[in-house]
Design an enzyme around this catalytic site. Structure first.
Site, PDB file in Angstrom:
ATOM      1  N   LEU A 125       0.842  -1.201   0.000  1.00  8.74           N
ATOM      2  CA  LEU A 125       0.000   0.000   0.000  1.00  8.74           C
ATOM      3  C   LEU A 125       0.879   1.254   0.000  1.00  8.74           C
ATOM      4  CD1 LEU A 125      -2.790   1.490   0.428  1.00  8.74           C
ATOM      5  CD2 LEU A 125      -2.401   1.206   2.889  1.00  8.74           C
ATOM      6  N   GLU A 127       3.639   4.150  -0.348  1.00  9.14           N
ATOM      7  CA  GLU A 127       4.472   4.606  -1.467  1.00  9.14           C
ATOM      8  C   GLU A 127       5.352   5.751  -0.978  1.00  9.14           C
ATOM      9  OE1 GLU A 127       2.002   5.713  -4.765  1.00  9.14           O
ATOM     10  OE2 GLU A 127       1.218   3.676  -4.993  1.00  9.14           O
ATOM     11  N   PRO A 128       6.353   6.134  -1.779  1.00 15.29           N
ATOM     12  CA  PRO A 128       7.195   7.258  -1.349  1.00 15.29           C
ATOM     13  C   PRO A 128       6.357   8.477  -0.953  1.00 15.29           C
ATOM     14  CG  PRO A 128       8.146   6.207  -3.280  1.00 15.29           C
ATOM     15  CD  PRO A 128       6.838   5.520  -3.028  1.00 15.29           C
ATOM     16  N   ARG A 243      -4.479  -4.230  12.279  1.00 15.57           N
ATOM     17  CA  ARG A 243      -4.152  -3.465  13.493  1.00 15.57           C
ATOM     18  C   ARG A 243      -4.320  -4.312  14.755  1.00 15.57           C
ATOM     19  NH1 ARG A 243      -6.597   1.970  10.635  1.00 15.57           N
ATOM     20  NH2 ARG A 243      -4.706   2.319   9.422  1.00 15.57           N
ATOM     21  N   ARG A 268      18.879 -10.010  40.918  1.00 14.65           N
ATOM     22  CA  ARG A 268      19.838  -8.919  41.122  1.00 14.65           C
ATOM     23  C   ARG A 268      19.696  -8.319  42.521  1.00 14.65           C
ATOM     24  NH1 ARG A 268      24.578  -6.643  39.334  1.00 14.65           N
ATOM     25  NH2 ARG A 268      24.580  -4.428  39.864  1.00 14.65           N
ATOM     26  N   GLY A 339      19.251  -1.957  34.504  1.00  7.50           N
ATOM     27  CA  GLY A 339      20.416  -1.072  34.645  1.00  7.50           C
ATOM     28  C   GLY A 339      21.357  -1.242  33.464  1.00  7.50           C
ATOM     29  N   GLU A 363       1.295   0.057   9.977  1.00  5.84           N
ATOM     30  CA  GLU A 363      -0.155  -0.206   9.902  1.00  5.84           C
ATOM     31  C   GLU A 363      -0.973   0.944  10.498  1.00  5.84           C
ATOM     32  OE1 GLU A 363      -1.584  -4.146  10.028  1.00  5.84           O
ATOM     33  OE2 GLU A 363       0.404  -5.000   9.693  1.00  5.84           O
ATOM     34  N   GLU A 367      -0.699   8.666  15.305  1.00  4.02           N
ATOM     35  CA  GLU A 367      -1.468   9.864  14.929  1.00  4.02           C
ATOM     36  C   GLU A 367      -2.664   9.456  14.047  1.00  4.02           C
ATOM     37  OE1 GLU A 367       1.868   9.544  14.776  1.00  4.02           O
ATOM     38  OE2 GLU A 367       2.407  10.917  16.378  1.00  4.02           O
TER      39      GLU A 367
HETATM   40  N1  CAA Z   1     -13.425   0.386   6.241  1.00  2.00           N
HETATM   41  C1  CAA Z   1     -14.077   0.568   5.066  1.00  2.00           C
HETATM   42  N2  CAA Z   1     -14.090   1.758   4.410  1.00  2.00           N
HETATM   43  C2  CAA Z   1     -13.414   2.777   4.958  1.00  2.00           C
HETATM   44  C3  CAA Z   1     -12.696   2.657   6.165  1.00  2.00           C
HETATM   45  C4  CAA Z   1     -12.738   1.402   6.816  1.00  2.00           C
HETATM   46  N3  CAA Z   1     -12.093   1.205   7.976  1.00  2.00           N
HETATM   47  N4  CAA Z   1     -12.126   3.832   6.453  1.00  2.00           N
HETATM   48  C5  CAA Z   1     -12.452   4.678   5.459  1.00  2.00           C
HETATM   49  N5  CAA Z   1     -13.228   4.043   4.567  1.00  2.00           N
HETATM   50  C6  CAA Z   1     -13.834   4.597   3.353  1.00  2.00           C
HETATM   51  C7  CAA Z   1     -14.678   5.826   3.660  1.00  2.00           C
HETATM   52  O1  CAA Z   1     -15.980   5.471   4.032  1.00  2.00           O
HETATM   53  C8  CAA Z   1     -14.623   6.573   2.342  1.00  2.00           C
HETATM   54  O2  CAA Z   1     -15.525   5.963   1.453  1.00  2.00           O
HETATM   55  P1  CAA Z   1     -16.574   6.866   0.541  1.00  2.00           P
HETATM   56  O3  CAA Z   1     -15.761   7.795  -0.255  1.00  2.00           O
HETATM   57  O4  CAA Z   1     -17.322   5.855  -0.245  1.00  2.00           O
HETATM   58  O5  CAA Z   1     -17.418   7.597   1.531  1.00  2.00           O
HETATM   59  C9  CAA Z   1     -13.230   6.247   1.827  1.00  2.00           C
HETATM   60  O6  CAA Z   1     -12.812   5.051   2.478  1.00  2.00           O
HETATM   61  C10 CAA Z   1     -12.225   7.339   2.080  1.00  2.00           C
HETATM   62  O7  CAA Z   1     -12.201   7.544   3.480  1.00  2.00           O
HETATM   63  P2  CAA Z   1     -11.700   8.904   4.128  1.00  2.00           P
HETATM   64  O8  CAA Z   1     -12.389  10.056   3.478  1.00  2.00           O
HETATM   65  O9  CAA Z   1     -11.825   8.749   5.600  1.00  2.00           O
HETATM   66  O10 CAA Z   1     -10.175   8.931   3.649  1.00  2.00           O
HETATM   67  P3  CAA Z   1      -8.953   9.814   4.118  1.00  2.00           P
HETATM   68  O11 CAA Z   1      -8.149  10.187   2.932  1.00  2.00           O
HETATM   69  O12 CAA Z   1      -9.392  10.908   5.024  1.00  2.00           O
HETATM   70  O13 CAA Z   1      -8.011   8.747   4.892  1.00  2.00           O
HETATM   71  C11 CAA Z   1      -7.273   7.361   6.693  1.00  2.00           C
HETATM   72  C12 CAA Z   1      -8.441   7.896   5.862  1.00  2.00           C
HETATM   73  C13 CAA Z   1      -7.916   6.635   7.845  1.00  2.00           C
HETATM   74  C14 CAA Z   1      -6.361   8.439   7.202  1.00  2.00           C
HETATM   75  C15 CAA Z   1      -6.473   6.354   5.810  1.00  2.00           C
HETATM   76  O14 CAA Z   1      -5.836   7.007   4.751  1.00  2.00           O
HETATM   77  C16 CAA Z   1      -5.446   5.555   6.602  1.00  2.00           C
HETATM   78  O15 CAA Z   1      -5.796   4.597   7.292  1.00  2.00           O
HETATM   79  N6  CAA Z   1      -4.154   5.930   6.484  1.00  2.00           N
HETATM   80  C17 CAA Z   1      -3.098   5.165   7.103  1.00  2.00           C
HETATM   81  C18 CAA Z   1      -2.609   4.116   6.155  1.00  2.00           C
HETATM   82  C19 CAA Z   1      -1.864   3.028   6.851  1.00  2.00           C
HETATM   83  O16 CAA Z   1      -2.291   2.511   7.882  1.00  2.00           O
HETATM   84  N7  CAA Z   1      -0.753   2.613   6.248  1.00  2.00           N
HETATM   85  C20 CAA Z   1      -0.020   1.522   6.767  1.00  2.00           C
HETATM   86  C21 CAA Z   1       0.692   0.848   5.634  1.00  2.00           C
HETATM   87  S1  CAA Z   1       0.582  -0.863   5.629  1.00  2.00           S
HETATM   88  C22 CAA Z   1       1.819  -1.433   6.629  1.00  2.00           C
HETATM   89  O17 CAA Z   1       2.375  -0.755   7.452  1.00  2.00           O
HETATM   90  C23 CAA Z   1       2.018  -2.863   6.458  1.00  2.00           C
HETATM   91  C24 CAA Z   1       3.258  -3.506   6.827  1.00  2.00           C
HETATM   92  O18 CAA Z   1       4.021  -3.869   5.964  1.00  2.00           O
HETATM   93  C25 CAA Z   1       3.472  -3.950   8.229  1.00  2.00           C
END
Ligand code: CAA
Length: 387
Positions: A125, A127-128, A243, A268, A339, A363, A367
């Site tokens: 998921l 990206e840069p 998560r 200890r 320690g 994940e 924030e």
């Molecule tokens: N389930 C289903 N749909 C969801 C959802 C959920 N939990 N959360 C949001 N949506 C839907 C919304 O309903 C919306 O749909 P509609 O347009 O149809 O209404 C759409 O998704 C967009 O939602 P938002 O407007 O809320 O989107 P946003 O741009 O404000 O972003 C965010 C939401 C929660 C910040 C999201 O971008 C996010 O979770 N960001 C963090 C990404 C992340 O966790 N990255 C981790 C990378 S993976 C990783 O780390 C793996 C590894 O290798 C260990």
């Protein structure tokens, strides 16, 4: 209200504990030093049923619930967080969505290899320029009729080098933003798929984190996961479950470092008595145990909510946020209890402290969890999970 585990859940907990303490522990410091991938151990994790823990038996999985999954991750995370993140990303971020949204033929082809541990899965998921802001996908999946042509670079991919199957999130129709995103399974052996160098990380050093590049990769539409344009929601749903896995990992690090600190505090001596007879140390242990207990309740409850078909995204975000903060605090305190010995590798707690930091980042950063939680609250989500 019941706070007991089933026989099956206890069995997984015991098997994972035994594996972590007896098989993973002996070489864990060396693997961390050398950033050596635990390939052989991943195969053994497959034999133990940990690499398909929640996948149905039909596809070679163990068919267990999310609580059993959290127990397994927690036990591995007391010792080896490279192994536990491999297990977590593979189960939650790859297998879960393939089983839920993949076409039957695709599942028959990939799932048995993955649940046995022969093939590892990864989730692409980030990206840069799309980390927290996950809708800003630049990787493109151009619609070519019967296939997509995929181009782009993914960053920070757990299992990046060793994976055989990538679940990739890519943009097909940029004009409709997140509603034009698709999720698809890309085989690592296909032409145009390459990986970057393994990242030299602070913690979870044996796991392979790297960039994955896609250049003109032809992906049959039969490899799409879920309907057209569902990719962003697919990613969000996947992360809701993921998560819980990371929350369980954080819980395991916290519990593991506490157990080491408690044992050390008996051995200890200072000023003529074991250090846990000094209030300064005894109170630290009390605080650590209390916070771990609270985190444990949140993590298991989020898993239970998922298992019982309840809306669990909010509980997962809260559990991940809280448990990762407890992991950070507790591992720091465990080093303090040890320690000077805590500052050297032999005593394991410095590694757990380094490992803990990532749980506040991947994940979804802490924030982002606060953003998810507060948005839900403001929207008026009623948080009455026990009903
Ligand atoms: N389930 C289903 N749909 C969801 C959802 C959920 N939990 N959360 C949001 N949506 C839907 C919304 O309903 C919306 O749909 P509609 O347009 O149809 O209404 C759409 O998704 C967009 O939602 P938002 O407007 O809320 O989107 P946003 O741009 O404000 O972003 C965010 C939401 C929660 C910040 C999201 O971008 C996010 O979770 N960001 C963090 C990404 C992340 O966790 N990255 C981790 C990378 S993976 C990783 O780390 C793996 C590894 O290798 C260990």
């Amino acid at each position: 209200m019941e706070f007991t585990l089933t026989e099956e859940q206890l069995m997984i907990q015991e098997a994972a504990r035994d594996f972590a303490q007896n098989v993973l522990k002996p070489g864990v410091i060396e693997r961390d030093n050398k950033q050596e991938h635990p390939t052989e151990f991943v195969k053994q994790m497959g034999e133990l049923g940990l690499m398909g823990l929640m996948t149905s038996e039909k596809y070679g999985g163990s068919g267990m619930d999310t609580i059993a999954y959290t127990l397994g991750i927690e036990e591995l995370s007391k010792i080896d967080n490279s192994c536990s993140v491999i297990m977590s990303a593979h189960n939650s971020l790859a297998l879960w969505g393939i089983e839920k949204y993949g076409e039957e033929e695709l599942k028959q082809e990939y799932l048995p290899k993955m649940t046995s541990g022969e093939m590892i899965g990864a989730f692409c998921l980030s990206e840069p320029e799309a980390g927290s802001d996950a809708t800003s996908q630049r990787t493109s999946a151009e619609d070519k009729g019967d296939h997509y042509l995929v181009n782009g670079t993914k960053n920070w991919i757990t299992n990046g080098k060793k994976a055989g199957a990538y679940v990739v999130i890519a943009q097909t129709e940029p004009e409709i933003r997140h509603r034009g995103i698709n999720a698809m399974l890309i085989d690592a052996s296909w032409e145009g798929v390459t990986t970057g160098v393994k990242e030299d990380k602070l913690g979870i050093r044996s796991s392979d984190t790297c960039s994955v590049m896609f250049q003109d990769v032809k992906v049959p539409k039969t490899h799409r996961l879920g309907p057209e344009g569902f990719g962003f929601k697919y990613a969000m749903q996947t992360l809701d479950g993921g998560r819980i896995g990371i929350a369980a990992q954080a819980l395991g690090m916290a519990a593991g470092s506490y157990e080491l600190a408690l044992a050390y505090s008996h051995e200890r001596k200072a000023f003529g008595k074991p250090i846990n007879n000094h209030q300064a140390i005894a109170f630290k242990l009390a605080d650590m145990a209390m916070k771990i207990e609270a985190a444990r309740m949140m993590v298991y409850r989020a898993a239970w909510m998922k298992d019982t078909g309840r809306e669990f995204a909010q509980a997962a975000a809260m559990a991940k946020l809280f448990a990762s903060e407890v992991a950070m605090e507790t591992t720091i305190e465990a080093v303090q209890v040890h320690g000077g010995y805590g500052y050297v590798k032999e005593y394991h707690v410095e590694r757990l402290m380094r490992d803990a930091k990532i749980t506040q980042i991947y994940e979804g950063t802490s924030e982002i969890q606060r953003m998810v939680i507060s948005r839900n609250l403001i929207k008026g989500l009623k948080h009455l999970p026990m009903q």
